[in-house]
Design an enzyme around this catalytic site. Sequence first.
Site, PDB file in Angstrom:
ATOM      1  N   ASP A  52       0.837  -1.202   0.000  1.00  0.00           N
ATOM      2  CA  ASP A  52       0.000   0.000   0.000  1.00  0.00           C
ATOM      3  C   ASP A  52       0.869   1.248   0.000  1.00  0.00           C
ATOM      4  O   ASP A  52       1.706   1.434   0.887  1.00  0.00           O
ATOM      5  CB  ASP A  52      -0.897  -0.003   1.240  1.00  0.00           C
ATOM      6  N   TYR A  57       2.569  10.011  -0.264  1.00  0.00           N
ATOM      7  CA  TYR A  57       3.724   9.454   0.454  1.00  0.00           C
ATOM      8  C   TYR A  57       5.033   9.771  -0.273  1.00  0.00           C
ATOM      9  O   TYR A  57       6.096   9.644   0.313  1.00  0.00           O
ATOM     10  CB  TYR A  57       3.607   7.938   0.595  1.00  0.00           C
ATOM     11  N   LYS A  82      -2.974   5.840  -3.968  1.00  0.00           N
ATOM     12  CA  LYS A  82      -4.094   6.726  -3.656  1.00  0.00           C
ATOM     13  C   LYS A  82      -3.877   8.078  -4.306  1.00  0.00           C
ATOM     14  O   LYS A  82      -2.768   8.618  -4.255  1.00  0.00           O
ATOM     15  CB  LYS A  82      -4.235   6.897  -2.141  1.00  0.00           C
ATOM     16  N   HIS A 117      -7.894   9.299  -1.699  1.00  0.00           N
ATOM     17  CA  HIS A 117      -7.251   9.229  -0.386  1.00  0.00           C
ATOM     18  C   HIS A 117      -8.097   9.818   0.740  1.00  0.00           C
ATOM     19  O   HIS A 117      -8.153   9.268   1.837  1.00  0.00           O
ATOM     20  CB  HIS A 117      -5.895   9.943  -0.448  1.00  0.00           C
TER      21      HIS A 117
END
Length: 268
Positions: A52, A57, A82, A117
């Site tokens: 994931d 990120y 996401k 997200h």
Amino acid sequence: MKQVKLNNGILIPILGTGTNTFGKENNDYYGNITNDTKELDSAIDLGYRLIDTAISYRNESVVGLAVSKSGLDREKFFITTKIPGTEGFRTKKQVESAIQESLTNLKTDYIDLVLIHHPWDNNEEIAKVWSYLEEYVDNGVIKSIGVSNFNIDQINYLINNSRIKPVLNQIESHPGFWQDNIIEFCHKNEVAIQAWGPLSKVNDETKEVLNQIGKKYNKTWAQVILRYQIQRNVIVIPKSHRKEGQLANISVFDFVLTKEEMRIISEL
């Protein structure tokens, strides 16, 4: 590895790894990207196949590098990313640019699952962005689409105002914040639930109760939590930077909690 069948028939592992601090200086979420794949290398060696990540990120390229380095076929992995629920990712052109960049960073020609997200305060706009993602499902570039951090009203709106039903809702879920109501709603509507941060915010008193339950099975409090979620058909993505922790997290398929133990845990 147990798998969950999504509402489109695709299978997803019930346990995977989070990555939001992987490949970053000092394991800091805001740290510079180092392209160090050591955490993912060990996870893959141990059998993790659900990975994931997210655009926010900033480490999709680390995931892509680790998967390509593994020597395993791309089809062996289930990769989730996401798209941010923020300004800059609302128009069709912005969504297309984001998906293309994710494909490049992940070194792949398809993504198993893309989530929105976070929701924002405009369900009609969310449904519009969703319709852009649906087009990628139509052409096979994205296999499945879902959401993250959506409440009941938000996901219900999307279910009733979209062509493709969300396959999954990724939510915060851990002791003290199990989120039973939304889990029940999603399961009733054939939307899978995935728990992020499943081992977070657990106080010492709760750990003691869980450790007492785990003694019978020679398991830790963390393993008992993961097993509890798995037994109620919640997908979990715990994260550990240590191979020992990763091994412990994935070693939860050799015991079964009793109904009474499940009841006790549910009340924590």
